[in-house]
Scaffold this motif. Structure first.
Motif, PDB file in Angstrom:
ATOM      1  N   THR A   1       4.139   3.310  -8.150  1.00  0.00           N
ATOM      2  CA  THR A   1       3.737   2.520  -9.325  1.00  0.00           C
ATOM      3  C   THR A   1       3.801   1.024  -9.044  1.00  0.00           C
ATOM      4  O   THR A   1       3.135   0.240  -9.695  1.00  0.00           O
ATOM      5  N   GLU A   2       4.627   0.619  -8.079  1.00  0.00           N
ATOM      6  CA  GLU A   2       4.773  -0.803  -7.756  1.00  0.00           C
ATOM      7  C   GLU A   2       3.740  -1.268  -6.732  1.00  0.00           C
ATOM      8  O   GLU A   2       3.656  -2.440  -6.414  1.00  0.00           O
TER       9      GLU A   2
ATOM     10  N   VAL B   1       0.865  -1.190   0.000  1.00  0.00           N
ATOM     11  CA  VAL B   1       0.000   0.000   0.000  1.00  0.00           C
ATOM     12  C   VAL B   1       0.896   1.234   0.000  1.00  0.00           C
ATOM     13  O   VAL B   1       1.806   1.339   0.825  1.00  0.00           O
ATOM     14  N   ALA B   2       0.646   2.151  -0.934  1.00  0.00           N
ATOM     15  CA  ALA B   2       1.399   3.416  -0.957  1.00  0.00           C
ATOM     16  C   ALA B   2       0.478   4.544  -0.532  1.00  0.00           C
ATOM     17  O   ALA B   2      -0.637   4.677  -1.043  1.00  0.00           O
TER      18      ALA B   2
ATOM     19  N   VAL C   1      -2.505  15.774  -7.389  1.00  0.00           N
ATOM     20  CA  VAL C   1      -2.063  14.407  -7.075  1.00  0.00           C
ATOM     21  C   VAL C   1      -2.517  13.439  -8.165  1.00  0.00           C
ATOM     22  O   VAL C   1      -1.725  12.611  -8.641  1.00  0.00           O
ATOM     23  N   LEU C   2      -3.754  13.561  -8.615  1.00  0.00           N
ATOM     24  CA  LEU C   2      -4.281  12.650  -9.637  1.00  0.00           C
ATOM     25  C   LEU C   2      -3.529  12.798 -10.953  1.00  0.00           C
ATOM     26  O   LEU C   2      -3.258  11.807 -11.633  1.00  0.00           O
ATOM     27  N   SER C   3      -3.159  14.041 -11.306  1.00  0.00           N
ATOM     28  CA  SER C   3      -2.412  14.220 -12.566  1.00  0.00           C
ATOM     29  C   SER C   3      -0.999  13.643 -12.448  1.00  0.00           C
ATOM     30  O   SER C   3      -0.468  13.097 -13.417  1.00  0.00           O
TER      31      SER C   3
ATOM     32  N   GLU D   1       0.745  10.727 -14.603  1.00  0.00           N
ATOM     33  CA  GLU D   1       2.093  10.866 -15.182  1.00  0.00           C
ATOM     34  C   GLU D   1       2.960   9.647 -14.845  1.00  0.00           C
ATOM     35  O   GLU D   1       3.783   9.214 -15.643  1.00  0.00           O
ATOM     36  N   LEU D   2       2.749   9.099 -13.650  1.00  0.00           N
ATOM     37  CA  LEU D   2       3.508   7.915 -13.214  1.00  0.00           C
ATOM     38  C   LEU D   2       2.882   6.607 -13.725  1.00  0.00           C
ATOM     39  O   LEU D   2       3.369   5.528 -13.432  1.00  0.00           O
ATOM     40  N   GLU D   3       1.778   6.741 -14.474  1.00  0.00           N
ATOM     41  CA  GLU D   3       1.025   5.587 -15.004  1.00  0.00           C
ATOM     42  C   GLU D   3       0.539   4.689 -13.872  1.00  0.00           C
ATOM     43  O   GLU D   3       0.585   3.464 -13.954  1.00  0.00           O
ATOM     44  N   ALA D   4       0.071   5.331 -12.797  1.00  0.00           N
ATOM     45  CA  ALA D   4      -0.406   4.576 -11.628  1.00  0.00           C
ATOM     46  C   ALA D   4      -1.907   4.776 -11.404  1.00  0.00           C
ATOM     47  O   ALA D   4      -2.442   4.360 -10.388  1.00  0.00           O
TER      48      ALA D   4
END
Length: 416
Positions: free
Chosen positions: A272-273, A197-198, A295-297, A301-304
């Motif tokens: 992302t992991e 969990v991040a 945060v959502l953008s 950008e991180l493809e998460a």
């Protein structure tokens, strides 16, 4: 230590006055975090910044008079300046001038504690500095002389582009070794199939408060921007017994310098992991919707953005009137409440019930070890001992990607 006396110079976009006000408040908080004291704020309404010196020349004359009268130490600009603008303003005002990006980089330099964090910040500072060297003279050639000049690396920086490029290449090489080590660690975690969990969110949203409450960590917890810079990962358990690894990450902010995002990419890859993202929002902040969008953008950008996510609207104790969440699934709470963290952990389990697969199996009483494995790695809803069968009936939810799925869901059910 005596705080530096600061003048803030800002351009007001006539079409976004409300957003500008929040941005200015944030810049004041950033200046305070960096150790400065805002003595004056000068603003000018313009549709776009002046190409040569950001604001009009008349406003610069006004700023110069204030600087001389009040003996101010530093001018902070509320936008990122081009190298030309920075040079021209510095020449006109004859005082140290930094922009919003430099201020954020300076705070990161001060906050970085680990070797990796220090290298990442130095890389971002050097990449930012390189195109801005010309004409900056002694001011740009030294680090360690006040806000905007701190650096975790060398204390004296030659204004020699070749020297800086060599240093950038050296840092990139050293960071690559750190990235490889981190990737090996991640691979080991994947092999062990630990559920990750991040915690993400705008700076000062309450991420570290939550992290400290549910783990044994004592991460730095302050009512200041960017109190957490180096990511921490600890183990904890959800109410059902499911074991998770939870990571506290660096806070996001609007207009985060691009060099900083690039430098911290390996740290941000922790997000992302992850198997699950906990997005913490300060619901009491008047600009919380823009904070959420920032945060959502960055997640995009991180493809998460495709990772299962729960939005936590924190600090509800400070919210007056009705509150409408922008994102779903979500939970409204306050981490200061006794039940605050429990509300969130239960809500995580509710989201997992929607995205995981239900299972129903029997475990022999002698298979205690397997029962424990199920408890730590799946979401158990029912576990009852059946005397006539000398076994446990177990019902719950399992991650479709987890190897345990094949053991608890019969093949014919899986093939349906």
């Amino acid at each position: 230590m005596e705080r530096e006396k600061v003048l803030i110079l800002a351009m007001v976009d006539p079409f976004h006055k409300e957003r500008f006000r929040y941005s200015l408040d944030e810049l004041k908080a950033l200046t305070d975090t960096a150790g400065g004291e805002v003595k004056h704020v000068l603003t000018q309404q313009l549709e776009k910044p002046h190409a040569g010196h950001y604001v009009g020349t008349g406003k610069l004359v006004e700023a110069k008079e204030l600087i001389d009268q009040e003996e101010l130490d530093l001018v902070v600009i509320n936008d990122e300046l081009s190298p030309t603008q920075l040079r021209n303003i510095t020449n006109k005002l004859e005082v140290r001038v930094i922009d919003r990006s430099q201020l954020i980089l300076d705070i990161f330099a001060y906050r970085a504690k680990t070797k990796e964090g220090k290298l990442q910040v130095e890389l971002a500072q050097l990449q930012y500095l390189l195109p801005r060297l010309a004409g900056q003279g002694a001011e740009m050639s030294r680090l360690g002389g006040g806000i905007g000049t701190r650096g975790p690396g060398e204390t004296k920086l030659e204004t020699d582009r070749r020297h800086i490029r060599r240093r950038i290449n050296d840092i990139k090489r050293r960071l690559q070794q750190v990235v490889e080590h981190r990737n090996q660690y991640r691979e080991r975690r994947k092999e062990n199939k630990a559920f990750q969990v991040a915690i993400v969110g705008y700076t000062n949203a309450g991420k570290t408060t939550f992290f400290n409450k549910i783990t044994t960590a004592k991460a730095l917890q302050e009512n200041q921007l960017f109190a957490t810079l180096d990511p921490l990962t600890r183990q904890t358990r959800l109410p059902s017994g499911l074991q998770v690894l939870i990571s506290d990450t660096v806070g996001f902010i609007q207009h985060l310098p691009t060099t900083l995002i690039a430098a911290f990419r390996s740290t941000l890859e922790e997000v992302t992991e992850a198997d699950f993202i906990l997005h913490v929002v300060d619901a009491s902040h008047p600009d919380h919707e823009n904070h959420e969008k920032t945060v959502l953008s960055l997640l995009e950008e991180l493809e998460a953005e495709g990772i299962p996510r729960l939005t936590v609207y924190n600090k509800q104790d400070k919210v007056s009137g009705p509150f409408t969440p922008m994102e779903q699934p979500s939970v409204n709470t306050s981490f200061l409440k006794e039940s605050g963290t429990g509300d969130v952990l239960s809500a995580i389990e509710n989201v997992l019930r929607d995205v995981w697969e239900p299972y129903h199996t029997y475990v022999s009483a002698v298979e205690g070890k397997f029962l424990k494995t199920l408890e730590l790695n799946t979401l158990i809803e029912v576990r009852e001992y059946m005397e006539e069968k000398d076994s446990y009936v177990v019902r719950g939810y399992v991650d479709p990607e987890h190897p345990l799925r094949n053991k608890v869901i019969p093949k014919e059910s899986r093939d349906e």
